[in-house]
Motif scaffolding. Structure first.
Motif, PDB file in Angstrom:
ATOM      1  N   GLU A 104       0.807  -1.214   0.000  1.00  0.00           N
ATOM      2  CA  GLU A 104       0.000   0.000   0.000  1.00  0.00           C
ATOM      3  C   GLU A 104       0.845   1.271   0.000  1.00  0.00           C
ATOM      4  OE1 GLU A 104      -2.999  -0.200   3.072  1.00  0.00           O
ATOM      5  OE2 GLU A 104      -3.615  -2.221   2.494  1.00  0.00           O
ATOM      6  N   GLU A 106       1.628   4.698  -1.088  1.00  0.00           N
ATOM      7  CA  GLU A 106       0.744   5.722  -1.638  1.00  0.00           C
ATOM      8  C   GLU A 106       1.410   7.096  -1.569  1.00  0.00           C
ATOM      9  OE1 GLU A 106      -3.771   7.539  -0.991  1.00  0.00           O
ATOM     10  OE2 GLU A 106      -2.944   6.097   0.444  1.00  0.00           O
ATOM     11  N   LYS A 108       0.530  10.088  -1.175  1.00  0.00           N
ATOM     12  CA  LYS A 108      -0.609  10.946  -0.835  1.00  0.00           C
ATOM     13  C   LYS A 108      -0.218  12.397  -0.579  1.00  0.00           C
ATOM     14  CE  LYS A 108      -2.273   8.886   2.796  1.00  0.00           C
ATOM     15  NZ  LYS A 108      -2.980   8.607   4.062  1.00  0.00           N
ATOM     16  N   GLU A 149      -8.205  19.871   0.810  1.00  0.00           N
ATOM     17  CA  GLU A 149      -9.022  19.092   1.748  1.00  0.00           C
ATOM     18  C   GLU A 149     -10.366  19.797   1.929  1.00  0.00           C
ATOM     19  OE1 GLU A 149      -8.557  16.205   3.022  1.00  0.00           O
ATOM     20  OE2 GLU A 149      -6.443  15.855   2.548  1.00  0.00           O
ATOM     21  N   ARG A 256     -13.560   7.881   1.068  1.00  0.00           N
ATOM     22  CA  ARG A 256     -12.258   8.544   1.157  1.00  0.00           C
ATOM     23  C   ARG A 256     -12.460  10.059   1.199  1.00  0.00           C
ATOM     24  NH1 ARG A 256      -7.103   6.295   0.488  1.00  0.00           N
ATOM     25  NH2 ARG A 256      -5.652   7.748   1.439  1.00  0.00           N
ATOM     26  N   ARG A 259      -7.754  13.310   1.946  1.00  0.00           N
ATOM     27  CA  ARG A 259      -6.901  12.946   0.817  1.00  0.00           C
ATOM     28  C   ARG A 259      -5.422  12.848   1.185  1.00  0.00           C
ATOM     29  NH1 ARG A 259      -9.395  17.526  -3.295  1.00  0.00           N
ATOM     30  NH2 ARG A 259     -11.549  16.710  -3.385  1.00  0.00           N
ATOM     31  N   GLU A 285      -5.420  11.157   8.938  1.00  0.00           N
ATOM     32  CA  GLU A 285      -5.239  10.645   7.580  1.00  0.00           C
ATOM     33  C   GLU A 285      -6.185   9.488   7.303  1.00  0.00           C
ATOM     34  OE1 GLU A 285      -1.272   8.871   7.190  1.00  0.00           O
ATOM     35  OE2 GLU A 285      -1.214   9.017   9.361  1.00  0.00           O
ATOM     36  N   GLY A 286      -6.577   9.361   6.050  1.00  0.00           N
ATOM     37  CA  GLY A 286      -7.405   8.248   5.626  1.00  0.00           C
ATOM     38  C   GLY A 286      -6.548   7.075   5.187  1.00  0.00           C
ATOM     39  N   THR A 287      -7.162   5.902   5.094  1.00  0.00           N
ATOM     40  CA  THR A 287      -6.469   4.691   4.661  1.00  0.00           C
ATOM     41  C   THR A 287      -7.226   4.031   3.518  1.00  0.00           C
ATOM     42  OG1 THR A 287      -7.650   3.186   6.153  1.00  0.00           O
ATOM     43  CG2 THR A 287      -5.725   4.330   7.052  1.00  0.00           C
ATOM     44  N   ASP A 288      -6.584   3.073   2.868  1.00  0.00           N
ATOM     45  CA  ASP A 288      -7.220   2.352   1.768  1.00  0.00           C
ATOM     46  C   ASP A 288      -8.474   1.615   2.224  1.00  0.00           C
ATOM     47  OD1 ASP A 288      -5.481   3.178  -0.126  1.00  0.00           O
ATOM     48  OD2 ASP A 288      -4.380   1.300  -0.331  1.00  0.00           O
ATOM     49  N   GLY A 290     -10.616   2.654   4.327  1.00  0.00           N
ATOM     50  CA  GLY A 290     -11.683   3.593   4.640  1.00  0.00           C
ATOM     51  C   GLY A 290     -11.626   4.153   6.044  1.00  0.00           C
ATOM     52  N   VAL A 292     -10.114   6.125   9.294  1.00  0.00           N
ATOM     53  CA  VAL A 292      -9.311   7.326   9.491  1.00  0.00           C
ATOM     54  C   VAL A 292      -8.462   7.109  10.732  1.00  0.00           C
ATOM     55  CG1 VAL A 292      -9.355   9.797   9.986  1.00  0.00           C
ATOM     56  CG2 VAL A 292     -11.007   8.825   8.390  1.00  0.00           C
TER      57      VAL A 292
END
Length: 405
Positions: A104, A106, A108, A149, A256, A259, A285-288, A290, A292
């Protein structure tokens, strides 16, 4: 009955080899967390015979309690920023060589926000000096924040965007690097606790002593995270690594909505603080999946794992200050871990002349995931007798000896 290895130069009478460990690896890496995995991967790729040992399961320590940050945004100019920039480049290369989806990875980016104009000016000042060292930054005024955001509180003063910040799932990333190390011939053995070291007549390391018997080797790497201080003492080369507890709140899965990795300007100051008491600053922060992730807290309480509801309430309040929509979201769990803290906030990386053959790769505090690739790269170079890619004197274990003198 498994055999236990004797000292270099042959087995002692009555000793047998350790099952699952090669007769005499070039290097034994102590610790199967993120830093140990990176050291194993780079050392094995360099052609060394590598054995990784850990007293517990893989990623059972700080790695399993980490958020997976690979940040340059929270580093002030100096040795750690140089290390972070190298690591960011190496993680990008690992993402190209390995399967980034498997851990994962990312890109971001990070967004650091300020509530006041004074705080924003301080952020801009930091961004300017970071930019002079190779960090990509972009000033963001209050009107532009919703572009990055949309759900941020509307009354923030502004922020700075850091496009180089990355994120990984730390347990998957460590497992991926250990698989890579195995693919290059490394061995991994759990249930092995280090009890000491055996030296030859010249004072060099000759064998690593463990609960399952000695392992002859001329090199060991102390990559034991928060236990780095205790293990280094057992090796005869102590370094002052201490635990610093932190909590993370996890929300129910959401679309999501967040971001970037978003954190308050105070986080940078808290990272650099040496205070023993509780310090918190909003990190969201968010994650894959869903969920937070909400942090971050810091306090030096030893290895006390007590769940602190007041700390969690404080984290929740700070997160909802940045993202008011989180006030109606449920937290489903919380977890805690221990950052390996050094008094000067720099990791210990490299050879320890007090016991030739002992190398350290610990004390990264909350940046171990992000700095692991550079640490593994530098350790592999040191083991192979190559020049380091960046200056490493600031990370020397001897800095603590000189301070005590």
């Amino acid at each position: 009955m498994p055999e236990v290895l004797g000292p270099v130069g042959g087995r002692q009478s009555g000793e047998r080899t350790v099952r699952g460990v090669s007769a005499s690896p070039d290097v034994v890496i102590i610790g199967a967390g993120m830093v140990g995995a990176a050291c194993a991967s780079y050392a094995a790729r360099a052609g060394l015979t590598v054995t990784v040992v850990d007293r517990g399961p893989i990623v059972a320590g700080s790695t399993g309690a980490g958020e997976g940050n690979i940040l340059v945004s929270d580093k002030e100019p100096g040795p750690e920023l140089e290390l972070a920039l190298l690591s960011q480049r190496l993680w990008t290369e690992l993402g190209e060589e390995l399967d980034p989806a498997s851990f994962e990875l990312e890109p971001k980016g990070g967004l650091v926000v300020a509530e006041t104009l004074d705080g924003l000016r301080s952020l801009y000042d930091l961004a300017i000096v970071q930019g002079a060292r190779g960090v990509r930054t972009m000033a963001v005024d209050a009107e532009s924040l919703p572009h990055y955001e949309p759900h941020l509180a509307p009354d923030l003063a502004g922020g700075v965007h850091y496009p180089q910040d990355l994120q990984v799932q730390p347990m998957l990333a460590a497992a991926c690097l250990l698989r890579d190390a195995r693919a290059h011939g490394a061995q991994v053995r759990t249930g092995v606790e280090v009890t000491g070291a055996r030296r030859d007549s010249n004072g060099r390391l000759a064998a690593l002593l463990t609960n399952v018997g000695p392992i002859p080797t001329e090199s060991v790497v102390n990559a034991t995270g928060t236990w780095g201080g205790e293990v280094s003492a057992r090796l005869g080369a102590p370094v002052p690594v201490l635990p610093r507890r932190g909590f993370v709140l996890v929300t129910e899965p959401l679309p999501r909505l967040i971001r970037h990795k978003v954190y308050a300007a105070e986080y940078v100051a808290n990272v650099a603080s040496s205070e023993e008491g509780l310090e918190t600053s909003a990190v969201v922060e968010g994650t894959d999946s869903g969920t937070v992730l909400i942090g971050a807290s810091r306090e030096r309480v030893g290895f006390d794992r007590t769940l602190s509801v007041p700390v969690l309430q404080r984290l929740a309040a700070q997160a909802t200050r940045l993202f008011p929509m989180l006030a109606s979201v449920s937290a489903i769990r919380a977890y805690r871990g221990f950052r390996p803290y050094c008094p000067d906030h720099l990791p210990v990386i490299g050879a320890d002349p007090r016991v030739p053959g002992v190398y350290h790769a610990c004390g990264h505090e909350g940046a171990g995931i992000g700095l692991s690739a550079a640490t593994g790269h530098l350790i592999a170079a040191a083991l192979a007798g190559k020049e380091p890619e960046i200056a490493v004197s600031a990370f020397s274990p001897l800095r603590f000896v000189e301070e005590a003198a």
